[in-house]
Design an enzyme around this catalytic site. Structure first.
Site, PDB file in Angstrom:
ATOM      1  N   HIS A 118     -35.585  -8.714  50.913  1.00  0.00           N
ATOM      2  CA  HIS A 118     -35.973  -9.451  49.639  1.00  0.00           C
ATOM      3  C   HIS A 118     -36.261 -10.796  49.972  1.00  0.00           C
ATOM      4  CE1 HIS A 118     -34.499  -6.336  46.632  1.00  0.00           C
ATOM      5  NE2 HIS A 118     -33.722  -6.193  47.579  1.00  0.00           N
ATOM      6  N   HIS A 153     -22.156  -4.386  50.732  1.00  0.00           N
ATOM      7  CA  HIS A 153     -23.245  -4.354  49.578  1.00  0.00           C
ATOM      8  C   HIS A 153     -22.956  -2.930  49.081  1.00  0.00           C
ATOM      9  CE1 HIS A 153     -26.868  -4.984  47.440  1.00  0.00           C
ATOM     10  NE2 HIS A 153     -27.278  -3.874  47.800  1.00  0.00           N
ATOM     11  N   HIS A 155     -29.846   2.297  47.622  1.00  0.00           N
ATOM     12  CA  HIS A 155     -30.592   1.709  46.315  1.00  0.00           C
ATOM     13  C   HIS A 155     -32.023   2.195  46.310  1.00  0.00           C
ATOM     14  CE1 HIS A 155     -27.137  -1.585  45.910  1.00  0.00           C
ATOM     15  NE2 HIS A 155     -26.764  -0.321  45.345  1.00  0.00           N
ATOM     16  N   ASP A 169     -29.917  -5.149  52.636  1.00  0.00           N
ATOM     17  CA  ASP A 169     -29.438  -6.117  51.821  1.00  0.00           C
ATOM     18  C   ASP A 169     -27.903  -6.669  52.278  1.00  0.00           C
ATOM     19  OD1 ASP A 169     -31.481  -5.610  50.310  1.00  0.00           O
ATOM     20  OD2 ASP A 169     -30.515  -4.542  48.617  1.00  0.00           O
ATOM     21  N   HIS A 204     -29.755   1.864  53.167  1.00  0.00           N
ATOM     22  CA  HIS A 204     -28.830   2.150  52.174  1.00  0.00           C
ATOM     23  C   HIS A 204     -29.598   2.947  50.762  1.00  0.00           C
ATOM     24  CE1 HIS A 204     -29.876  -1.819  50.647  1.00  0.00           C
ATOM     25  NE2 HIS A 204     -29.275  -1.653  49.281  1.00  0.00           N
ATOM     26  N   ASP A 210     -34.459   0.408  45.041  1.00  0.00           N
ATOM     27  CA  ASP A 210     -35.336  -0.414  45.749  1.00  0.00           C
ATOM     28  C   ASP A 210     -35.631  -0.243  47.301  1.00  0.00           C
ATOM     29  OD1 ASP A 210     -32.998  -1.558  45.873  1.00  0.00           O
ATOM     30  OD2 ASP A 210     -33.910  -3.347  45.991  1.00  0.00           O
ATOM     31  N   HIS A 211     -35.030   0.768  47.717  1.00  0.00           N
ATOM     32  CA  HIS A 211     -35.137   0.798  49.117  1.00  0.00           C
ATOM     33  C   HIS A 211     -35.616   2.381  49.631  1.00  0.00           C
ATOM     34  CE1 HIS A 211     -33.084  -2.951  50.196  1.00  0.00           C
ATOM     35  NE2 HIS A 211     -32.693  -2.905  48.806  1.00  0.00           N
TER      36      HIS A 211
HETATM   37 FE    FE Z   1     -32.442  -4.420  47.468  1.00  0.00          FE
HETATM   38 ZN    ZN Z   2     -29.364  -2.912  47.582  1.00  0.00          ZN
END
Ligand code: FE
Ligand code: ZN
Length: 257
Positions: A175, A113, A56, A137, A54, A58-59
């Site tokens: 995570h 998410h 985001h 996530d 996805h 942090d990905h």
């Molecule tokens: Fe994340």
């Molecule tokens: Zn995420």
């Protein structure tokens, strides 16, 4: 296919898939480039694929730098994430197939998410092997992702797809949230002996700074309340007989935990 788990940012994991025969690698959700570049260097491997779950940051935070370094690589992501994933070339939907090394992966569309979230499932190739699920996530060890762009009904539907996979399927979530997740789980399901046992194990593992990822689908079915929307004991605690409402109330409690 070898799988390496690379810690990144404060609590992310990046997964690097390596085909030692051909010395090529794929990476799932590169939060940042440096752990990936370092691992590739030590393996002397060439990066050919980025699998994103996805959009985001942090990905996908490492995409740009990795593309610079390996301009031939292909970036995969969900079709609904069009325009949100840097360098995306392939737009995947439910049922699509992807390939890396000798493994063929299936794509699940798992919104909740985010609206465009996908997961990659690589079934076992021979008996005795396990399937490998990369779910970003959506499902976490002991928990699930927050609903930023989706509804509880969508998330239940998405998690059902993952829950239907074989119990021994390993899943690699993005995570290290397991301890906090199980602390919450204990507040709603403390009589569950499997959960008590897992909570103790995870506490011990984290005190030794060990990773708790991957987990398996079978373990989650027994201990993760976010896979238990249809369990009578949880419905009782959530004061609902409706699976989606049970899930929604759990998610709400966890958001405030
Ligand atoms: Fe994340
Ligand atoms: Zn995420």
């Amino acid at each position: 296919m070898d799988i390496y788990r690379l810690p990144a940012l404060s609590d992310n994991y990046i997964f690097l898939l390596h085909d030692p025969g051909h010395n090529i690698a794929a990476v799932v959700d590169p939060a940042e480039p440096y752990p990936v570049l370092e691992k590739l260097e030590s393996l002397k491997a060439k990066l050919v694929t980025i699998f994103n779950t996805h959009h985001h940051s942090d990905h996908v935070g490492g995409n740009q730098r990795l593309i610079q370094k390996f301009p031939q690589l292909t970036v995969y992501g969900g079709v609904e994430d069009r325009g949100r994933i840097p360098g995306q070339k392939v737009f995947l939907q439910e049922g699509d197939r992807v390939q890396f090394a000798d493994r063929v992966g299936q794509v699940f569309f798992v919104p909740g998410h985010t609206s465009g979230h996908i997961a990659y499932y690589f079934p076992p190739v021979s008996s005795g092997d396990t399937g490998e699920l990369f779910c970003g996530d959506t499902l976490f060890a002991g928990g699930c992702g927050r609903l930023f762009e989706g509804t509880p009904a969508q998330m239940v539907d998405s998690l059902s797809k993952l829950r239907n996979l074989p119990d021994n399927t390993r899943f690699w979530c993005a995570h290290e949230y397991t301890l906090k997740n199980l602390q919450f789980a204990m507040t709603v399901d403390e009589q569950n002996p499997e959960l008590q046992k897992r909570f103790a194990e995870v506490k011990a593992a984290r005190s030794r700074n060990e990773a708790t990822v991957p987990s398996t689908i079978g373990v989650e079915k027994l201990t993760n309340p976010f896979m238990g929307w249809d369990r009578k004991s949880l419905q009782l605690v959530m004061k609902s007989q409706d699976p989606v409402q049970t899930f929604a109330r759990l998610r709400g409690m966890k958001d405030r935990f």
